[in-house]
Motif scaffolding. Sequence first.
Motif, mmCIF file in Angstrom:
data_model
loop_
_atom_site.group_PDB
_atom_site.id
_atom_site.type_symbol
_atom_site.label_atom_id
_atom_site.label_comp_id
_atom_site.label_asym_id
_atom_site.label_seq_id
_atom_site.Cartn_x
_atom_site.Cartn_y
_atom_site.Cartn_z
ATOM 1 N N ASP A 21 0.757 -1.198 -0.032
ATOM 2 C CA ASP A 21 0.112 0.182 0.140
ATOM 3 C C ASP A 21 0.958 1.289 0.071
ATOM 4 O O ASP A 21 2.383 1.219 0.274
ATOM 5 N N GLN A 63 -8.847 -0.924 -0.948
ATOM 6 C CA GLN A 63 -7.559 -0.376 -0.220
ATOM 7 C C GLN A 63 -6.675 -0.156 -1.629
ATOM 8 O O GLN A 63 -6.408 -1.008 -2.553
ATOM 9 N N SER A 65 -3.301 -0.476 -3.563
ATOM 10 C CA SER A 65 -2.212 -1.218 -3.626
ATOM 11 C C SER A 65 -1.592 -1.191 -5.022
ATOM 12 O O SER A 65 -1.984 -0.909 -5.949
#
Length: 169
Positions: A21, A63, A65
Amino acid sequence: MDFYAHVAVCGDVLGVGLGADPEAWEAALGATCLDVPDRGLLRRDYGLVEVNFSQDQPGRQGQMSCFGFGVKIQRLLYDRSPNTVPPRLSRKYGEFAPRVPFKELRTAILALGHTIELDKHNASGHMDCYRVSASAARLHVVTDPDPYGSGDPDPDGHQRGDVWSVDVW
């Protein structure tokens, strides 16, 4: 040369790579970067290293990434500012030369037990692309330093056989 060979063989920069990330990349390379968000994507530019993030990676929906990054060696030839190479890379690897001859990088990669093959599907008229065995890395190598025919190649610019970038996808 050690840094470029490591990226080509291991697919990471200071321990971070695909799937990491933005916070992990910042922990590795620092907070000095340019973020360019665009429709669910984020391009983070550290100068020598450019990282691409998406929210749509398998198993990580929602998320951000990393889905790819590149070591943009060509930038070192024209941008000599101190921020082009992240300080953490300079501390670990020392000074970065503005040109990287493919023959030298190839030798370093072979010494690490990997092979390199021409990737004809990703080559262009002025660049060859090479794939590193057991790695997601691609090496882009200048074959025509004057692709647009604007004149004699610049003796201080890129030369045939220079590595343009190491990209991991």
